[in-house]
Design an enzyme around this catalytic site. Structure first.
Site, mmCIF file in Angstrom:
data_model
loop_
_atom_site.group_PDB
_atom_site.id
_atom_site.type_symbol
_atom_site.label_atom_id
_atom_site.label_comp_id
_atom_site.label_asym_id
_atom_site.label_seq_id
_atom_site.Cartn_x
_atom_site.Cartn_y
_atom_site.Cartn_z
ATOM 1 N N ASP A 9 0.878 -1.170 0.000
ATOM 2 C CA ASP A 9 0.000 0.000 0.000
ATOM 3 C C ASP A 9 0.914 1.219 0.000
ATOM 4 O O ASP A 9 1.365 1.660 1.053
ATOM 5 C CB ASP A 9 -0.905 -0.015 1.235
ATOM 6 C CG ASP A 9 -1.852 1.169 1.267
ATOM 7 O OD1 ASP A 9 -2.311 1.603 0.188
ATOM 8 O OD2 ASP A 9 -2.134 1.670 2.376
ATOM 9 N N GLU A 76 -2.154 -1.491 -5.256
ATOM 10 C CA GLU A 76 -3.353 -0.837 -5.764
ATOM 11 C C GLU A 76 -2.951 0.092 -6.902
ATOM 12 O O GLU A 76 -1.919 0.761 -6.835
ATOM 13 C CB GLU A 76 -3.978 -0.028 -4.624
ATOM 14 C CG GLU A 76 -5.327 0.533 -4.919
ATOM 15 C CD GLU A 76 -5.924 1.221 -3.701
ATOM 16 O OE1 GLU A 76 -6.105 2.454 -3.775
ATOM 17 O OE2 GLU A 76 -6.197 0.538 -2.696
ATOM 18 N N ASP A 148 -2.657 0.958 7.007
ATOM 19 C CA ASP A 148 -1.860 0.766 5.792
ATOM 20 C C ASP A 148 -1.416 -0.692 5.651
ATOM 21 O O ASP A 148 -1.373 -1.234 4.548
ATOM 22 C CB ASP A 148 -0.630 1.687 5.799
ATOM 23 C CG ASP A 148 -1.010 3.126 6.061
ATOM 24 O OD1 ASP A 148 -1.274 3.850 5.092
ATOM 25 O OD2 ASP A 148 -1.077 3.516 7.239
#
Length: 163
Positions: A9, A76, A148
């Site tokens: 992340d 992501e 996170d």
């Protein structure tokens, strides 16, 4: 067959990571079991110069890659939402792509909706729903902290199911 999957992340101040081990059935290629290996964050501060922040991310990520030697990494997809924040995330993301490439670790990317759909079954799930699903899937008593790291584990789980 065993596979270590690293979820990332990206962020400049806080970069979350989560590593899971998946054991796949050699005949069906489906997952027999998934377990948590490690999770955490790489932190930098605004007091550090930009170059030093990127060096910190690179060195800490490089240590993780050398210690665990993941077979696959996932993150992501980066979307433009606030110019300043997007640029900072993009810089950290560039460092992680570099470190992965140097270690010949393939990287796959997912949209936020793909991750939410994979982990919760609902593409518009909220952060708490995703975190609860991560804890449930990995048989954890508590939601991983900080957020996170939980997000990174959600990415790793998504990679294990969709790759």
């Amino acid at each position: 067959m065993e596979k270590l999957i690293l979820g990332l992340d990206p962020g400049l101040a806080v970069l979350g990571f989560g590593l899971i081990k998946c054991i796949y059935n050699s005949k069906t290629e489906k997952i027999d079991s998934t377990s948590l290996v490690d999770f955490g964050v790489i932190k930098t501060t605004k007091k550090q110069e930009m170059g030093q922040r990127l060096v910190t991310i690179y060195e800490d990520l490089h240590t993780i890659l050398n210690n665990f030697k993941p077979d696959l990494a996932a993150t992501e997809k980066l979307f433009f939402y606030r110019m300043g924040n997007t640029i900072l995330v993009a810089q950290a993301r560039g460092i992680l792509i570099l470190a992965l490439a140097q270690n010949e670790i393939p990287l796959i990317e997912f949209t936020p909706a793909q991750i939410k759909q994979a982990v919760t079954g609902y593409g518009n799930a909220d952060k708490y729903d995703v975190q609860q699903a991560v804890a449930r899937e990995l048989n954890l008593e508590e939601i991983p902290k900080p957020d996170d790291a939980a997000d990174a584990l959600a990415v790793a789980l998504t990679a294990s199911w969709l790759n």
